[in-house]
Design a protein around this motif. Structure first.
Motif, PDB file in Angstrom:
ATOM      1  N   ASN A  57       0.795  -1.235  -0.044  1.00  0.00           N
ATOM      2  CA  ASN A  57       0.139   0.054   0.100  1.00  0.00           C
ATOM      3  C   ASN A  57       1.003   1.267   0.049  1.00  0.00           C
ATOM      4  OD1 ASN A  57       0.891   0.562   2.492  1.00  0.00           O
ATOM      5  ND2 ASN A  57      -0.820  -0.861   3.472  1.00  0.00           N
ATOM      6  N   HIS A  58       0.192   2.321   0.255  1.00  0.00           N
ATOM      7  CA  HIS A  58       0.964   3.723   0.064  1.00  0.00           C
ATOM      8  C   HIS A  58       1.934   3.815   0.951  1.00  0.00           C
ATOM      9  CE1 HIS A  58       1.594   7.697  -1.202  1.00  0.00           C
ATOM     10  NE2 HIS A  58       1.442   8.247   0.058  1.00  0.00           N
ATOM     11  N   GLU A  59       1.419   3.625   2.155  1.00  0.00           N
ATOM     12  CA  GLU A  59       2.377   3.803   3.629  1.00  0.00           C
ATOM     13  C   GLU A  59       3.651   2.710   3.450  1.00  0.00           C
ATOM     14  OE1 GLU A  59       2.081   3.176   8.291  1.00  0.00           O
ATOM     15  OE2 GLU A  59       0.486   3.028   7.191  1.00  0.00           O
ATOM     16  N   THR A  61       4.808   1.612   0.660  1.00  0.00           N
ATOM     17  CA  THR A  61       5.824   1.982  -0.482  1.00  0.00           C
ATOM     18  C   THR A  61       6.675   2.969  -0.053  1.00  0.00           C
ATOM     19  OG1 THR A  61       3.992   1.192  -2.013  1.00  0.00           O
ATOM     20  CG2 THR A  61       5.641   2.616  -2.963  1.00  0.00           C
ATOM     21  N   ALA A  62       6.156   3.923   0.736  1.00  0.00           N
ATOM     22  CA  ALA A  62       7.081   4.905   1.205  1.00  0.00           C
ATOM     23  C   ALA A  62       8.044   4.453   1.999  1.00  0.00           C
ATOM     24  CB  ALA A  62       6.093   5.986   2.112  1.00  0.00           C
TER      25      ALA A  62
END
Length: 269
Positions: A57-59, A61-62
């Motif tokens: 997810n986005h978190e 991937t960060a």
């Protein structure tokens, strides 16, 4: 001679980030390392090819973006003390060394330097050059079982040390993760070349996964790039193997054929 810095000081920060991510998110270390390689390749992909298998997810991937930043910052530290450094190879062996993962055991970096000097420390400029597509005519340095491409990096460093034109490096390996490590290694060291995932013994003309490295840097100093290329006819590797095959067949045809001996009738009288 450059001062030696403990490898743990270089790999430690990234190793901790990978281990922390694996523990917090319930992933295997090897899975996180492989995903980090995918993320770096994606960020430098000249075609920006999407990753349909990306499962974070986005978190999350960060977190991979932060790992990539850590990798380049630590590489900057490492390259102040030596001409090349294989951080991913060290990270891989830190996990796989005791497990003998897929039989992998990478050659120590100091041994690679010795091998490069023994193999290439001569009149390299007299070696035959081969057209390497967008990179022009170059001396080719090939490793048909490259691992993380340590021997190729050592060879590239020797060319640079001698002030010679950069060679075209070809790395080949059956293991997909090794090919990804090789592509990132060559890219981050400013090398020109390609990495091909295939079996060099049984399927040299096939390509399971291929990368062309640093087209964006030639002919002028530009942005490091990695481009996925899976078409055999568009890779220098295939042309080299075809040339070797034709050479072997020609040498075999030129070999003198043994004379047929006529049967002799023996007699006791």
């Amino acid at each position: 001679m450059k001062a030696v810095i403990p490898r743990s000081d270089v790999t430690g920060p990234l190793l901790k980030e990978i281990e922390d991510f694996a523990r917090v998110h319930g992933r295997y270390y090897s899975e996180v390392l492989d995903s980090l390689l995918d993320y770096i390749i994606f960020c430098f992909d000249i075609d920006h090819t999407p990753l349909p298998w990306w499962k974070y997810n986005h978190e999350e991937t960060a977190k991979f973006h932060q790992m990539m930043i850590t990798y380049f910052l630590q590489m900057e530290v490492a390259l102040k003390h030596r001409s090349w450094y294989d951080m991913f190879g060290d990270l891989f062996m830190a996990w796989a060394g005791d497990k003998k993962y897929r039989g992998q055991c990478f050659t120590p970096m100091d041994v690679c330097d010795v091998l490069a000097h023994v193999t290439l420390d001569r009149r390299i400029e007299d070696d035959p050059v081969i057209p390497c597509r967008a990179f022009g005519k170059r001396v080719i340095v090939n490793d048909c079982a490259c691992g993380s491409s340590r021997t190729l990096l050592a060879g590239h460093a020797l060319f640079v040390e001698k002030g010679l034109r950069k060679p075209y490096l070809i790395g080949e390996d059956l293991d997909a993760m090794c090919c990804k490590m090789s592509a990132v290694n060559l890219m981050s060291h400013g090398c020109y070349g390609e990495v091909v995932c295939h079996n060099t013994l049984t399927e040299p003309g096939e390509v399971r996964m291929g990368f062309v490295v640093n087209e964006g840097m030639y002919p002028f100093v530009g942005i490091p790039t990695i481009r996925r290329e899976n078409k055999p006819e568009l890779l220098v590797t295939t042309a080299v193997w075809r040339r070797k095959k034709e050479q072997a067949e020609r040498m075999k045809a030129e070999e003198p054929q043994p004379k047929k001996q006529e049967a002799v009738q023996l007699s006791l009288f």
